[in-house]
Motif scaffolding. Sequence first.
Motif, PDB file in Angstrom:
ATOM      1  N   LYS D   5       0.924  -1.116   0.046  1.00 31.43           N
ATOM      2  CA  LYS D   5       0.096   0.043   0.010  1.00 31.43           C
ATOM      3  C   LYS D   5       0.780   1.067   0.261  1.00 31.43           C
ATOM      4  N   VAL D   6       0.316   2.235  -0.578  1.00 33.45           N
ATOM      5  CA  VAL D   6       1.162   3.458  -0.680  1.00 33.45           C
ATOM      6  C   VAL D   6       0.506   4.582   0.103  1.00 33.45           C
TER       7      VAL D   6
ATOM      8  N   ILE H   7      -7.535   4.584  -2.228  1.00 38.94           N
ATOM      9  CA  ILE H   7      -5.848   4.487  -1.722  1.00 38.94           C
ATOM     10  C   ILE H   7      -5.243   3.770  -2.879  1.00 38.94           C
ATOM     11  N   GLU H   8      -3.970   3.581  -2.654  1.00 34.37           N
ATOM     12  CA  GLU H   8      -3.069   3.182  -3.791  1.00 34.37           C
ATOM     13  C   GLU H   8      -2.398   1.788  -3.242  1.00 34.37           C
ATOM     14  N   ILE H   9      -2.786   0.572  -4.011  1.00 30.44           N
ATOM     15  CA  ILE H   9      -1.946  -0.388  -3.707  1.00 30.44           C
ATOM     16  C   ILE H   9      -1.231  -1.050  -4.692  1.00 30.44           C
ATOM     17  N   SER H  10      -0.342  -1.870  -4.514  1.00 31.44           N
ATOM     18  CA  SER H  10       0.752  -2.652  -5.335  1.00 31.44           C
ATOM     19  C   SER H  10       0.842  -4.022  -5.060  1.00 31.44           C
ATOM     20  N   ALA H  11       0.403  -4.697  -6.335  1.00 28.48           N
ATOM     21  CA  ALA H  11       0.138  -6.267  -6.124  1.00 28.48           C
ATOM     22  C   ALA H  11       0.973  -7.051  -7.153  1.00 28.48           C
ATOM     23  N   ARG H  60      -5.013   2.286  -8.096  1.00 25.35           N
ATOM     24  CA  ARG H  60      -5.806   3.426  -7.472  1.00 25.35           C
ATOM     25  C   ARG H  60      -7.029   2.667  -7.100  1.00 25.35           C
ATOM     26  N   VAL H  61      -7.394   2.496  -5.815  1.00 23.73           N
ATOM     27  CA  VAL H  61      -8.658   1.777  -5.554  1.00 23.73           C
ATOM     28  C   VAL H  61      -9.560   2.875  -4.731  1.00 23.73           C
TER      29      VAL H  61
END
Lengths: 66, 66, 66, 66, 66, 66, 66, 66, 66, 66, 66, 66
Positions: D5-6, H7-11, H60-61
Amino acid sequence: MSVAKVIEISAESPEGFEAAIRNGMKQASKTVENIKGAWISEQKLKIENGQIAAYRVDMRVTFVLQ
Amino acid sequence: MSVAKVIEISAESPEGFEAAIRNGMKQASKTVENIKGAWISEQKLKIENGQIAAYRVDMRVTFVLQ
Amino acid sequence: MSVAKVIEISAESPEGFEAAIRNGMKQASKTVENIKGAWISEQKLKIENGQIAAYRVDMRVTFVLQ
Amino acid sequence: MSVAKVIEISAESPEGFEAAIRNGMKQASKTVENIKGAWISEQKLKIENGQIAAYRVDMRVTFVLQ
Amino acid sequence: MSVAKVIEISAESPEGFEAAIRNGMKQASKTVENIKGAWISEQKLKIENGQIAAYRVDMRVTFVLQ
Amino acid sequence: MSVAKVIEISAESPEGFEAAIRNGMKQASKTVENIKGAWISEQKLKIENGQIAAYRVDMRVTFVLQ
Amino acid sequence: MSVAKVIEISAESPEGFEAAIRNGMKQASKTVENIKGAWISEQKLKIENGQIAAYRVDMRVTFVLQ
Amino acid sequence: MSVAKVIEISAESPEGFEAAIRNGMKQASKTVENIKGAWISEQKLKIENGQIAAYRVDMRVTFVLQ
Amino acid sequence: MSVAKVIEISAESPEGFEAAIRNGMKQASKTVENIKGAWISEQKLKIENGQIAAYRVDMRVTFVLQ
Amino acid sequence: MSVAKVIEISAESPEGFEAAIRNGMKQASKTVENIKGAWISEQKLKIENGQIAAYRVDMRVTFVLQ
Amino acid sequence: MSVAKVIEISAESPEGFEAAIRNGMKQASKTVENIKGAWISEQKLKIENGQIAAYRVDMRVTFVLQ
Amino acid sequence: MSVAKVIEISAESPEGFEAAIRNGMKQASKTVENIKGAWISEQKLKIENGQIAAYRVDMRVTFVLQ
């Protein structure tokens, strides 16, 4: 032949974005003549105690050199 | 009511980026009053004979119109 | 007549951004001659156990073709 | 499988950009675990009476969700 | 130590983009000394009755502060 | 199956932007084969004594790997 | 100390974007060692007779200098 | 009246970009309710020994606050 | 009251960028009336056998709706 | 001489991004002839009840004017 | 020492952009304390039956960590 | 399956930005059916004799193809 110059100003008002824009244009036209146009580059809010204290607008203003 | 103006300067120093920033701010404050802030838009290096000859910083400087 | 070429490098150091920049420039000048300049395109941090383990800098390096 | 998460933080220091970065990382690591890295998105100066009053850094901080 | 300033101008000519650039540089050099360089930020056309009436170029002009 | 590579060059000429582009392409085709295309990423001017001393063009050049 | 370099490649395949990516990575790893990663900068389609003839991917590939 | 948060996530996933996206969305929906949508901001590859070890997607969620 | 619409065209010529622009504007004015202006969004080169085969210009064309 | 036009479409599918792309291209080729290519400008997800309900792709489609 | 955090919200209203902004700020100040400011990153319209059904504003909201 | 198309319009009004937006949407809905939404890409001012003569808004309008 036509040459224009661009300046960047930032203006604020407690009333709203268009009031901030009118403030900025009034102030800019006092020091610069022959303004042709402007474009809005950023719109911000200043918050104090959970209330919107000021609306701020960054503008790029174009005027003709004579 | 508050109106600010933005100018763009570029400063350099052989010592490092923060020295270049201090040079630029010192020079800007000689010709412009009421500087409120600045932001760094670019950081560059000038190289001579394989050595870093200068650190250069482009800044946008904001000051209040009175 | 003058023609330059641009390469993109990424360098890191545990000490700080300017140490990373000097590492990158030293390494670049081993394989490429006539470097004229560089500009910083990104600055990052590598974190391990809540500590800054490395400062990383992405640079675009310009050198003259002969 | 790995998901990160960022978050975006903004930190300042009167001493310089790297001091501001260390302040921000210290504060971020108090509320968030497993920080992997960060990247600098903006560098600003706060000016008071013609002096640099604070160096401000906006950072995007990445941490692993468990 | 070296500090430069950047202004933004916009120039036009009925003949072509390079004529517009030369117009802009001639006009800029009347009010500003020590111009070092310029870069083209936008190229536009003004059309009247289906014909190209003017070529317009927006430029950022850099000059050294003394 | 087709794979291409991109390099970035910067070329200049005292005559104009298209002369600079032709200089850059001539030089690029000496060291690289199978160039397919290029696109202009930046156009700049070098000014000396108020005159345009050089037109500079930054280009990204694409060539096919064999 | 660690220094990486970035190259930009463009690869295509009639099957899909991930097939194009695998083609590009295979080709890149023939001429360059120690590839660490890549990121996708553009995804395009080539159309012939109303059909998708090729999927094209532009990538920036990072590899470690030794 | 409707207010949403981003929110910003990275997967990542070893199988491909869409598997990485599904991983990220599954993880995000465990901690956040009322997800409305997401958009892909970056696609990357992690390479080990010349092989694609993982496909990584930054997203970006958006979810609705109740 | 005034409403304008924007279309995007791409034109090429073997002679140069301004010839490509004139080609594009001639073609655009055949299908669209009341064109007010245009701005150049990209300039590209098509290369064949190491020679510039075509200059290509991407333009955004504005015309007034009646 | 060659002139092309660009339109922007947005297509979706419950199956994945490439299915959405094929949907969009099929629909575009019904109303527009001589499509040469397309590029992906954005990739999004529509989420319903924590599930991916649709994959959406924004594309810019280029076709030749005759 | 000062550390701030940034969140991104999206708010809408049938009345106009500034009403949407006030909605968003009211909602944000319920869950987050010490909001300092916000800036507008996007302004959108939702259309139903040819009518503007809602004005939507995406904002980045900054608040101080204590 | 759903396919949408995007057009770009520019509208103005002497009264303010939201009046310009309503003008543009009214005009767009005369020639295009099934408009779903729009987003504001630029806000400009036309100045005459130091007064704001018109507020101009550039919008990208999305409508569903049937």
